[in-house]
Scaffold this motif. Sequence first.
Motif, PDB file in Angstrom:
ATOM      1  N   ILE A 122      -4.116  -4.419  -1.512  1.00  0.00           N
ATOM      2  CA  ILE A 122      -3.024  -4.366  -1.168  1.00  0.00           C
ATOM      3  C   ILE A 122      -2.113  -5.314  -1.636  1.00  0.00           C
ATOM      4  CG2 ILE A 122      -3.026  -1.681  -0.145  1.00  0.00           C
ATOM      5  CD1 ILE A 122      -1.898  -3.329   2.206  1.00  0.00           C
TER       6      ILE A 122
ATOM      7  N   SER B  74       0.034  -3.890   8.058  1.00  0.00           N
ATOM      8  CA  SER B  74      -0.938  -4.270   6.828  1.00  0.00           C
ATOM      9  C   SER B  74      -2.451  -4.789   7.777  1.00  0.00           C
ATOM     10  CB  SER B  74      -0.249  -3.975   6.050  1.00  0.00           C
ATOM     11  OG  SER B  74       0.702  -3.815   5.859  1.00  0.00           O
TER      12      SER B  74
ATOM     13  N   GLY C 168       1.045  -1.293   0.239  1.00  0.00           N
ATOM     14  CA  GLY C 168      -0.251   0.380  -0.072  1.00  0.00           C
ATOM     15  C   GLY C 168       0.676   1.598   0.101  1.00  0.00           C
TER      16      GLY C 168
END
Length: 311
Positions: free
Chosen positions: A260, A274, A221
């Motif tokens: 992502i 993440s 990302g």
Amino acid sequence: MQGKIALEEHWEAPEFPATGSHDFTAKDYFTDVQRRLREVDQRVEDMDRNGIGISILSLTQPGIEGVTDTKQAIDLARRMNDHAAENLVARHPDRLRAFAAVPLQDPQKAADELERAVRDLGFLGALINGYSNIGDENTAQYLDEPQVEPFWAKVEELGVPVYLHPRIPLPNQQRIYQGYEGLLGSAWGFGFETATHALRLILSGLFDRHPNVNVILGHLGEALPFTLPRVEHRLRHQRRETHGAHEKAPTEYLSNNFYITTSGILRTQALLDSLLEVGSDRILFSVDYPYESMDEISPGSTPPSSARTTA
């Protein structure tokens, strides 16, 4: 970890050296990268060795986006998509797929080419290398600008994703890198440029107008899972007219309109953060081949010494 699908895997045609000049990259490293960009069979051998079932291929940066002449961009996009279909995917149809190159110098033509690539060639979406040059190398068009609306309408109609891939910052915006040109590309400048571009999409209201559009970001990302909460917090104290027309909190869009990928990231701690920010259903596998080694980045691999390089 068999049968993985890798989404950020690049190619280049000999007649269109899309990578351009890389005078900050080690010569031996880039020579090998360019060779691998143009071959097919060794790519599949590398996939076999690392448990990758399918690779989704895309024209490497800066690609069509770096073509300053609109008519040339339109022609090249069609030719490059045909090349990918006929010379790459058709060679290993059970292992290779493709994202389309699109000529966003003319957004309506980009919409038309995306539709052709998806409906006629079987492509899975588009990969866009950041901003598009319009007329010269210092004039950029970003994907949130009003004239790009016909393209996004077509993306939503087709129900396919758009992969937003990095490219080097505009030449007239590179002063901060002078003396440290190694930071311009994948080491730093790529991520900074792409994260800002993604922020423009988030704040523009694009996902309010087109709630079913999905954008894919590589490199976990481009750091947005770590930085977007701070952005959101501080924007609450900015004048509303300074941060676009979005209707929701920025982090909501990251969790609902973005996927992502793990391309180029070999850090467990970053992956864990993440996962906490966007959820496991929004994280996909990728390598970033051939800039990264499949042997090095695939889970459970023990890379040979020759593969232990960094992009």
